[in-house]
Design a protein around this motif. Structure first.
Motif, short mmCIF file in Angstrom:
data_model
loop_
_atom_site.label_atom_id
_atom_site.label_comp_id
_atom_site.label_asym_id
_atom_site.label_seq_id
_atom_site.Cartn_x
_atom_site.Cartn_y
_atom_site.Cartn_z
N ASP A 1 -2.00 0.54 -66.60
CA ASP A 1 -1.11 -0.69 -66.23
C ASP A 1 -0.27 -0.68 -65.76
OD1 ASP A 1 0.38 1.55 -68.04
OD2 ASP A 1 1.85 0.32 -68.13
N CYS A 2 0.88 0.79 -65.32
CA CYS A 2 1.99 1.06 -64.08
C CYS A 2 0.82 -0.23 -62.43
CB CYS A 2 2.54 1.46 -64.13
SG CYS A 2 3.52 1.20 -62.78
N ALA A 3 0.12 0.59 -62.72
CA ALA A 3 -0.85 0.39 -61.36
C ALA A 3 -1.20 -0.50 -60.96
CB ALA A 3 -1.94 1.46 -60.87
N ARG A 4 -2.52 -1.48 -62.47
CA ARG A 4 -2.67 -2.39 -62.32
C ARG A 4 -1.43 -3.58 -61.87
NH1 ARG A 4 -5.05 -0.94 -66.90
NH2 ARG A 4 -6.99 -0.33 -66.55
N LYS A 5 -0.17 -3.84 -62.05
CA LYS A 5 0.87 -4.79 -61.77
C LYS A 5 0.24 -4.79 -60.65
CE LYS A 5 4.04 -3.45 -65.40
NZ LYS A 5 5.18 -3.46 -65.31
N ARG A 6 0.06 -4.12 -59.74
CA ARG A 6 0.38 -4.22 -58.20
C ARG A 6 -1.10 -4.56 -57.56
NH1 ARG A 6 5.38 -5.58 -55.27
NH2 ARG A 6 7.07 -3.76 -56.55
N LEU A 7 -2.17 -4.00 -58.57
CA LEU A 7 -3.38 -3.58 -57.60
C LEU A 7 -4.65 -4.94 -58.16
CD1 LEU A 7 -4.06 -0.17 -57.96
CD2 LEU A 7 -2.93 -1.11 -55.68
N SER A 8 -3.76 -5.12 -59.04
CA SER A 8 -5.23 -6.22 -59.54
C SER A 8 -5.06 -7.22 -58.82
CB SER A 8 -4.39 -7.09 -61.15
OG SER A 8 -3.27 -7.72 -60.82
N ARG A 9 -4.44 -7.44 -57.42
CA ARG A 9 -4.62 -9.10 -56.93
C ARG A 9 -5.82 -8.28 -56.08
NH1 ARG A 9 -0.57 -8.28 -52.22
NH2 ARG A 9 -1.84 -10.03 -50.66
N PHE A 10 -6.04 -7.51 -55.51
CA PHE A 10 -7.20 -7.17 -54.57
C PHE A 10 -8.39 -6.68 -55.45
CE2 PHE A 10 -3.19 -4.58 -53.18
CZ PHE A 10 -3.35 -5.17 -51.96
N GLY A 11 -8.85 -7.09 -57.11
CA GLY A 11 -9.87 -7.78 -57.52
C GLY A 11 -10.68 -6.41 -57.24
N PRO A 12 -12.03 -6.69 -57.52
CA PRO A 12 -13.26 -5.39 -57.15
C PRO A 12 -12.59 -4.12 -55.86
CG PRO A 12 -13.93 -7.43 -56.52
CD PRO A 12 -12.85 -7.79 -57.03
N ARG A 13 -12.18 -4.76 -55.16
CA ARG A 13 -11.80 -3.41 -53.93
C ARG A 13 -10.99 -2.63 -54.27
NH1 ARG A 13 -9.15 -5.98 -49.73
NH2 ARG A 13 -8.45 -4.84 -48.82
N SER A 14 -10.07 -2.51 -55.44
CA SER A 14 -9.57 -1.97 -56.24
C SER A 14 -10.43 -1.45 -57.72
CB SER A 14 -7.88 -2.83 -56.32
OG SER A 14 -7.26 -1.27 -57.29
N GLN A 15 -9.95 0.44 -57.47
CA GLN A 15 -10.68 1.01 -59.09
C GLN A 15 -9.73 2.19 -59.09
OE1 GLN A 15 -14.75 2.70 -58.14
NE2 GLN A 15 -14.63 3.25 -60.56
N LEU A 16 -9.13 1.97 -60.84
CA LEU A 16 -8.73 3.15 -61.17
C LEU A 16 -9.36 4.01 -61.76
CD1 LEU A 16 -5.72 1.40 -62.63
CD2 LEU A 16 -6.06 1.80 -60.30
N VAL A 17 -9.19 5.33 -61.65
CA VAL A 17 -9.89 6.57 -61.86
C VAL A 17 -9.05 7.40 -62.83
CG1 VAL A 17 -12.17 7.82 -61.48
CG2 VAL A 17 -11.36 5.70 -60.61
N ALA A 18 -9.32 7.87 -63.72
CA ALA A 18 -8.70 9.11 -64.91
C ALA A 18 -9.66 10.23 -64.72
CB ALA A 18 -8.78 9.05 -65.97
N GLY A 19 -8.56 11.14 -63.68
CA GLY A 19 -9.49 12.53 -63.45
C GLY A 19 -8.75 13.58 -62.86
N SER A 20 -9.11 14.70 -62.27
CA SER A 20 -7.86 15.18 -61.93
C SER A 20 -8.84 16.09 -60.53
CB SER A 20 -8.42 16.86 -62.75
OG SER A 20 -7.35 18.42 -61.95
N VAL A 21 -7.70 16.10 -59.56
CA VAL A 21 -8.01 16.73 -58.31
C VAL A 21 -8.60 18.35 -58.11
CG1 VAL A 21 -6.50 15.34 -57.48
CG2 VAL A 21 -5.66 17.99 -57.96
N LEU A 22 -8.78 19.36 -59.38
CA LEU A 22 -9.37 20.16 -59.54
C LEU A 22 -10.46 20.19 -60.23
CD1 LEU A 22 -6.57 22.04 -61.41
CD2 LEU A 22 -7.09 21.98 -58.86
N ASP A 23 -11.04 18.94 -60.58
CA ASP A 23 -12.79 18.70 -60.55
C ASP A 23 -13.37 17.42 -60.50
OD1 ASP A 23 -15.08 19.45 -61.59
OD2 ASP A 23 -14.65 18.97 -63.83
N LEU A 24 -13.33 16.95 -59.03
CA LEU A 24 -13.13 15.70 -58.88
C LEU A 24 -14.77 14.49 -59.55
CD1 LEU A 24 -11.32 15.39 -55.20
CD2 LEU A 24 -10.33 14.51 -57.09
N PRO A 25 -14.11 13.45 -59.79
CA PRO A 25 -15.83 13.36 -60.69
C PRO A 25 -16.78 12.01 -59.50
CG PRO A 25 -14.33 11.58 -61.16
CD PRO A 25 -13.42 13.01 -60.18
N PHE A 26 -16.62 12.74 -58.29
CA PHE A 26 -17.21 12.19 -57.50
C PHE A 26 -18.03 12.85 -56.72
CE2 PHE A 26 -12.83 10.78 -57.05
CZ PHE A 26 -12.70 9.26 -57.62
N ASP A 27 -19.75 12.27 -55.75
CA ASP A 27 -19.85 12.78 -55.06
C ASP A 27 -19.55 13.43 -54.01
OD1 ASP A 27 -22.07 12.46 -57.07
OD2 ASP A 27 -23.20 10.00 -56.46
#
Length: 304
Positions: free
Chosen positions: A85-111
């Motif tokens: 909710d806090c991050a969206r206050k600033r980042l929502s203006r960038f639309g789909p270029r901004s993506q918020l993801v829940a995750g840990s650096v110990l097991d990144l959910p990315f290819d």
């Protein structure tokens, strides 16, 4: 994979990152830290890149900066969902270029090889396995891309030795812990007013404006930093060296590995007198106070 102490750390950070979001000066200062020249890149180099801001914090200030500088996309990653909710206050203006993801650096959910630029500032010391986190961040960096890391060095300087002692005191002394928890601009102004009024009852200013100058050394930005150093559950372990982090980069196949530093501008408090030592971390005075200091290192993954 996140442990209970990583979750506790996230809870501690959340509060003062929200404080930073609510203070325009602090937020703007943090955004200004992301500049191509600092990373050794040409102006405009972030345009069109896919960026990972790993451990972005509740206010996602670095994510905001990358997006403002024209990144094609920025993935802002942090533990849990409570920060979004806090991050969206600033980042929502960038639309789909901004993506918020829940995750840990110990097991990144990315290819693998997902991002052109990976940014991770001050996160790994707050994890149970910093080396695993580093390897995960390296894994998702594309060939031809860059990986930037900030990590606290070994506590062999006066300031960090004091911090470690006071951290122990914070954990074990209820009175001291309460004082730190309530440390902010308002409580400090009350204390400074008392101190200077008591001084003025005994003697006049030695130098014109000395009281105003003394007051200028303290602000909310400074106290956010102080609370960070004492409250975060994992700051007790400053155990990383420049050689060690450089070896991690080498082991993960990076080249053009370099430690970088900056003169951090726009402090309105005591830290503006420390900024020369942030820039010249290898000067004897900086080594005396900060030891190995804050290790900021970047490497490039060779194109295949």
């Amino acid at each position: 994979m996140e442990s209970s102490f990583e979750i506790r750390t996230r809870t501690v950070f959340d509060q003062y990152q929200r404080d930073q979001e609510n203070d325009p000066h602090i937020f703007d200062r943090l955004v200004s830290l992301i500049e191509e020249e600092y990373f050794g890149l040409a102006a405009g180099s972030f345009r069109g890149l896919d960026v990972l801001d790993a451990g972005c914090g509740s206010n996602a200030n670095a994510s905001y900066a990358f997006l403002e500088k024209g990144a094609h996309s920025v993935v802002s990653l942090e533990l849990g969902n409570d920060w979004m909710d806090c991050a969206r206050k600033r980042l929502s203006r960038f639309g789909p270029r901004s993506q918020l993801v829940a995750g840990s650096v110990l097991d990144l959910p990315f290819d693998e090889k997902r991002f052109d630029f990976v940014h991770c500032a001050g996160v790994l010391p707050h994890t149970s396995d910093p080396k695993t986190g580093f390897e995960e961040l390296a894994r998702v960096t594309r060939p031809g891309g860059s990986f930037f890391l900030t990590i606290m060095g070994t506590a062999n300087g006066v300031i960090y030795r004091c911090i470690n002692h006071l951290r122990e005191l914070y954990q074990n002394d209820e009175q001291f812990r309460s004082a730190i928890d309530n440390l902010n601009g308002s409580t400090t102004r009350e204390a400074i007013d008392w101190l200077l009024n008591a001084k003025e009852n005994e003697e006049e200013e030695y130098m014109p404006g000395e009281n105003a100058f003394f007051r200028s050394l303290f602000d909310d930005d400074l106290f956010v930093t102080i609370r960070d150093r004492f409250q975060a559950p994992t700051y007790h372990e400053f155990s990383f060296t420049e050689e060690q982090i450089r070896d991690w980069f080498v082991e993960c196949g990076f080249d053009n590995i370099r430690r970088i530093s900056r003169y951090t501008r726009n402090f309105h408090n005591l830290r503006r007198f420390l900024a020369p030592m942030y820039r010249h971390y290898d000067h004897p005075l900086a080594r005396f106070w900060f030891g190995d200091g804050c290790i900021q290192m970047i490497g490039n993954k060779p194109s295949t």
